[in-house]
Motif scaffolding. Structure first.
Motif: not given
Length: 270
Positions: A31-35, A46-49, A213-214
């Motif tokens: 779950f990496q954040n590319p930014a 972070s919230v992911f639906t 990828d997150e």
């Protein structure tokens, strides 16, 4: 070859072998954040639906149905469908679900003792429980109904520590839970290439998940369905990551160093 040049060649070979045997954190951290500059150290709320679709009962599924109720004297009466509180009964249900449970017919119905034919096809487990409870109210006082899917299994193959087929009792199972049941991913697993095979209505669907990828948390295949097959591919740099191959490289290097030492010793005594 001059001793100095030989030692330089050996050093270069050792450097290349060492680099080949290492796997970057960018290929391991989930779950990496590319930014983010350091995704493995990033603390971001972070919230992911999630696209959560609860499994529904289909023809051929096998369910366990338990109905508990009390008489007016508050004396417990035996369940007409079977006491699932008995450890032996539950063990037999897991080992032989088709012999213990009730099979959903092609028309989406199950034939329950006393209650008769009850429609459960296309329903979630919760909806099926409520449907059976509504009918049971006509026969028992304040019945308590529990429904479990006995043939809900997942299969995990490839680069995991314990590949195999596992029974599932949680209707909210996701791919992380499934990989955890299989003992987690191995160090050789390609976390960017996780495949899920799902069979529905005679068709096989193949999903690709990138756990690095997150945003995979929003993928429809992140939440598993009954009888899903998870396939974990190996890393392309598998050869030098394997412990046995690394040992072979070490043995070769030791031999080269011994030869170099012998050459230097001969030159000194000339």
């Amino acid at each position: 070859m001059r001793p100095g040049a030989l030692f330089q060649a050996i050093g270069l070979t050792l450097l290349i072998a060492g680099a080949s045997g290492c796997v970057s954190n960018r290929k391991i951290v989930l779950f990496q954040n590319p930014a983010a500059f350091n995704p493995d150290r990033s603390l971001v709320d972070s919230v992911f639906t999630a696209k959560n679709s609860p499994p529904t009962l289909r023809p051929g599924d096998v369910i366990s149905v338990s109905i508990d109720h009390y008489q007016l004297t508050q004396t417990p009466a035996p369940s007409p469908v079977g006491d699932q509180g008995d450890d032996g009964a539950m063990f037999r249900a897991v080992q032989h679900p088709y012999l213990i449970g009730f099979t959903v017919s092609p028309t989406g119905m199950v034939d329950l003792p006393i209650l008769g034919m009850v429609t459960v096809g296309g329903m979630t487990i919760e909806d099926a429980q409520e449907s059976i409870r509504t009918i049971a109210n006509n026969f028992y006082a304040s019945p308590s109904v529990r429904v479990y899917m006995l043939n809900y299994t997942i299969t995990v193959l490839g680069e995991v520590n314990r590949p195999g087929r596992y029974p599932v009792y949680d209707n909210r199972m996701n791919i992380l839970n499934g990989l955890g049941m299989a003992g987690d991913l191995t160090s050789l697993a390609d976390r960017s290439r996780i495949r899920v095979v799902r069979t529905r209505d005679g068709n096989n669907h193949l999903f690709h998940l990138d756990l690095l990828d997150e945003h995979v948390l929003t993928d429809s295949a992140f939440v598993l369905q009954p009888n899903d097959v998870i396939i974990v591919d190996p890393l392309r740099r598998r050869k030098f990551s394997d412990g046995r191959d690394t040992q072979n490289v070490v043995n070769i290097m030791a031999l080269l160093i011994s030869i170099a030492t012998l050459i230097v010793t001969i030159n000194i005594h000339k």
